[in-house]
Scaffold this motif. Sequence first.
Motif, mmCIF file in Angstrom:
data_model
loop_
_atom_site.group_PDB
_atom_site.id
_atom_site.type_symbol
_atom_site.label_atom_id
_atom_site.label_comp_id
_atom_site.label_asym_id
_atom_site.label_seq_id
_atom_site.Cartn_x
_atom_site.Cartn_y
_atom_site.Cartn_z
ATOM 1 N N LYS A 150 34.322 30.092 36.990
ATOM 2 C CA LYS A 150 35.134 30.681 35.923
ATOM 3 C C LYS A 150 34.317 30.719 34.633
ATOM 4 O O LYS A 150 33.875 29.693 34.123
ATOM 5 C CB LYS A 150 36.409 29.875 35.721
ATOM 6 N N GLU A 151 34.104 31.925 34.131
ATOM 7 C CA GLU A 151 33.322 32.117 32.906
ATOM 8 C C GLU A 151 34.008 33.138 32.007
ATOM 9 O O GLU A 151 34.249 34.279 32.421
ATOM 10 C CB GLU A 151 31.898 32.623 33.233
ATOM 11 N N LYS A 152 34.327 32.720 30.797
ATOM 12 C CA LYS A 152 34.887 33.619 29.788
ATOM 13 C C LYS A 152 36.092 34.401 30.314
ATOM 14 O O LYS A 152 36.208 35.614 30.104
ATOM 15 C CB LYS A 152 33.823 34.581 29.276
ATOM 16 N N GLY A 153 36.956 33.708 31.039
ATOM 17 C CA GLY A 153 38.169 34.331 31.538
ATOM 18 C C GLY A 153 37.998 35.123 32.818
ATOM 19 O O GLY A 153 38.959 35.687 33.331
ATOM 20 N N PHE A 154 36.763 35.186 33.320
ATOM 21 C CA PHE A 154 36.513 35.924 34.573
ATOM 22 C C PHE A 154 36.160 34.939 35.693
ATOM 23 O O PHE A 154 35.650 33.840 35.435
ATOM 24 C CB PHE A 154 35.369 36.928 34.389
ATOM 25 N N GLU A 155 36.421 35.357 36.903
ATOM 26 C CA GLU A 155 36.057 34.549 38.061
ATOM 27 C C GLU A 155 34.930 35.236 38.826
ATOM 28 O O GLU A 155 34.983 36.438 39.082
ATOM 29 C CB GLU A 155 37.257 34.337 38.988
#
Length: 252
Positions: A150-155
């Motif tokens: 999970k990075e900056k709201g993205f998976e």
Amino acid sequence: MIRCVIVDDEFLARERLKKLLAEHSDFEVVAEAKNGELGVEVIKIKAPDVVFLDIQMPDLDGFGVINNLDKVPHIVFTTAYDHYALKAFDVHALDYLLKPFDEDRLSDTLELVRDRIASDQSSLLASQMKSLLKTFDESKGKFRRSFLIKEKGFENEVMVEEVIYMEAQGNYVKLVTEKKDYLYRIGMNVLESELDPMHFMRIHRTYILSKQWIEKQSYQGNNEFKFTLRNGAVLNSSRSFKKHIAEHSTDH
């Protein structure tokens, strides 16, 4: 090569059948027996593909031979008496040769033997392949296949085969791939238990390597190894992992 045993109490009958079989290069007579009791012994020892078995013998007849076998090969009955035919097929004989049979009749039987053995081998291969695929599927289900990052709201899903090596960083593990590095929250001991040891190896409390990325492995003395990876990274093992490395690594 199709391995054959001949069981017949008549010497001339055995000799004639051996001569006829010699004309077929894919058949090999590996043993013969002059009575039923000896026939049971040689069949158990030689484990042939097919037995040419006389029915009427003085001590133990052909049906008695079959009854004394734990594992019955393909049976071709050879007899001068046609009234045994129905009983022969009741015990699942492959064929029934009525003496005196000629070369053409034997050739038909041998073709039947070839077809049945080829079918058996095909079935065995299919069974082995099915078992192998089942084992592979079970193995895939047992071990981790990916990491969900999970990075900056993205998976972002990172497959385990993309990872070159893993490095412990506090409560996280750094996943090093060709494209970029990722941080994943997990303990190294837990992570190690989730990885397939066929493909990953722990060399240090801090490092787990992908075996396919190891370019060179060299012993440094003092129970320590140096691993050079195909991406240029160089990692050293710790002494406490020497036994583990010896059990899981291959020479590079």
